[in-house]
Design a protein around this motif. Structure first.
Motif, PDB file in Angstrom:
ATOM      1  N   LEU A  86     -41.942  -9.965   0.382  1.00  0.00           N
ATOM      2  CA  LEU A  86     -41.907  -8.591   0.913  1.00  0.00           C
ATOM      3  C   LEU A  86     -42.481  -8.647   2.322  1.00  0.00           C
ATOM      4  N   ARG A 104     -42.492 -10.599  -9.665  1.00  0.00           N
ATOM      5  CA  ARG A 104     -41.763  -9.409  -9.224  1.00  0.00           C
ATOM      6  C   ARG A 104     -42.201  -8.137  -9.946  1.00  0.00           C
ATOM      7  N   GLU A 142     -48.053   2.008   1.790  1.00  0.00           N
ATOM      8  CA  GLU A 142     -46.854   2.678   1.294  1.00  0.00           C
ATOM      9  C   GLU A 142     -46.951   4.162   1.632  1.00  0.00           C
ATOM     10  N   GLY A 161     -44.069   0.133   3.341  1.00  0.00           N
ATOM     11  CA  GLY A 161     -43.066   0.534   2.361  1.00  0.00           C
ATOM     12  C   GLY A 161     -43.016   2.048   2.279  1.00  0.00           C
ATOM     13  N   TYR A 186     -40.224  -2.721   2.280  1.00  0.00           N
ATOM     14  CA  TYR A 186     -39.495  -2.357   1.066  1.00  0.00           C
ATOM     15  C   TYR A 186     -39.267  -0.863   0.991  1.00  0.00           C
ATOM     16  N   HIS A 211     -39.257   1.916  -2.264  1.00  0.00           N
ATOM     17  CA  HIS A 211     -39.716   2.034  -3.647  1.00  0.00           C
ATOM     18  C   HIS A 211     -39.120   3.322  -4.217  1.00  0.00           C
ATOM     19  N   PRO A 266     -35.615  -5.313   0.709  1.00  0.00           N
ATOM     20  CA  PRO A 266     -36.081  -5.363  -0.677  1.00  0.00           C
ATOM     21  C   PRO A 266     -36.257  -3.962  -1.250  1.00  0.00           C
ATOM     22  N   MET A 267     -35.888  -3.827  -2.522  1.00  0.00           N
ATOM     23  CA  MET A 267     -36.008  -2.526  -3.185  1.00  0.00           C
ATOM     24  C   MET A 267     -36.783  -2.681  -4.484  1.00  0.00           C
ATOM     25  N   ILE A 268     -37.813  -1.840  -4.617  1.00  0.00           N
ATOM     26  CA  ILE A 268     -38.591  -1.742  -5.849  1.00  0.00           C
ATOM     27  C   ILE A 268     -38.072  -0.533  -6.608  1.00  0.00           C
ATOM     28  N   ASP A 279     -35.022  -5.506  -6.672  1.00  0.00           N
ATOM     29  CA  ASP A 279     -35.542  -6.842  -6.366  1.00  0.00           C
ATOM     30  C   ASP A 279     -36.901  -7.044  -7.016  1.00  0.00           C
TER      31      ASP A 279
END
Length: 358
Positions: free
Chosen positions: A11, A19, A174, A226, A261, A263, A282-284, A308
């Motif tokens: 990340l 993960r 975040e 994020g 990322y 989220h 990247p995606m949470i 991801d």
């Protein structure tokens, strides 16, 4: 078959050992002045086995506070308290982001400086009640931010991010754009009735969140930032009908920033898929209450390309060693919901690990 849940991930500039992300969860255990406590250090350190911890929502200003005993990140004492947390998590090999959360209208004068009214995009009172130091009280009508005040709030987010990374020792931050708090209040037409550049069209309603994120990225580096979204989530009396248009505008504005990322709290599957197609980073995904926390369920989210990384909330409350329990397919402790918000160390830092249970 080897589970991809336990494989490393990247990340931004961070290397994660798995993960599984510990989702941000309000626990109301900070001191009254917003300084993190020794118990909070223990709580997060116990859960350092997560690939990434995202802390509970933390107010970037005194006005941003929505509940009693939530932590802040707007003065040196709060940053020093968080530094004790991050140092301890890093000693265990963990990675930790701070969630920046401005509650906006989801607050009460008793929690505001000088007893003032909470602020919001527009003077629209939420339905229901809010928890305060005096118990549950009715929400009040918030005060609509003036245009120049909006710019000042953006600056507060950026300064809070700088404090978090430079003095608090966080790996990143975040921006909480979900669950009915201030950025989400700007996104949703039910709470945003503005006629300036922050209201009206989907693009205008996305402007506040995009300006906050760009300012935060400018303060600490986009690779350390994020953003959390919750499309169509009605929590905190949010009315949002133009979901696809609004989140298309949000993702289009975030995509060029090069963030660590995105989220997403799972809402309508079609919107998650829309975001996934438009987002190259990247995606949470947080499945919220739609899936039981099992390795197979979480792996399926990864295998189908919807995510991801996967964020889990309540299972981390009751299982400080959740990663290990999932790896060996052990039973999970059940969470005591009565101790979720505030209280003593019971139901906070006393859940047994597998070794302690044995």
């Amino acid at each position: 078959m080897t589970s991809s849940l336990f494989s490393p991930a990247t990340l931004g500039s961070l290397q994660l050992r798995n993960r599984l992300v510990m989702a941000p969860m309000t626990r109301n255990r900070a001191a009254a002045d917003g300084v993190p406590t020794e118990s909070m250090t223990t709580y997060y350190t116990q859960r350092a086995g997560a690939g990434l911890i995202v802390t509970e929502g933390t107010q970037p200003s005194a006005v941003g506070q929505g509940y009693p005993n939530t932590p802040g990140i707007h003065n040196a004492e709060q940053a020093a308290g968080w530094r004790r947390v991050t140092d301890a998590v890093h000693e265990q090999g963990g990675r930790i982001y701070l969630q920046l959360m401005h509650a906006g209208r989801i607050s009460h004068p008793s929690l505001q400086p000088d007893g003032g009214r909470p602020v919001a995009p527009s003077a629209v009172r939420p339905a229901g009640q809010v928890f305060t130091t005096e118990g549950l009280q009715d929400f009040v009508e918030p005060r609509a931010l003036e245009t120049e005040e909006v710019e000042a709030v953006v600056a507060e987010f950026a300064e809070a991010a700088r404090l978090a990374v430079e003095e608090g020792g966080f790996d990143g931050v975040e921006v909480h754009g979900a669950n009915g708090y201030l950025p989400h209040q700007f996104l949703a037409e039910g709470t945003n009735q503005r006629t300036d550049r922050y209201g009206g069209s989907a693009e205008n309603r996305a402007r506040f969140l995009l300006e906050v994120t760009a300012a935060v990225a400018g303060a600490v580096g986009a690779e350390r930032v994020g953003v959390r979204l919750s499309p169509a989530n009605s929590f905190n009396d949010i009315v949002e009908h133009e979901t696809e248009d609004v989140y298309a505008a949000v993702v289009a504005g975030l995509e060029p920033l090069g963030l660590a990322y995105l989220h997403v709290v799972e809402g309508p599957p079609a919107v998650t898929e829309q975001i996934r197609r438009a987002w190259s980073g990247p995606m949470i995904v947080n499945p919220a209450f739609s899936l039981a926390t099992t390795t197979d369920n979480l792996d399926a989210l990864l295998a189908h390309g919807r995510a991801d990384l996967v964020a889990v909330g309540r299972a981390f409350i009751a299982n400080p060693d959740l990663v290990r329990r999932l790896e060996v397919d052990a039973d999970l402790n059940l969470a005591d919901e009565s101790s979720f918000y505030g209280g003593t160390d019971a139901g906070y830092i006393d859940y047994p690990t597998l070794d302690q249970a044995a």
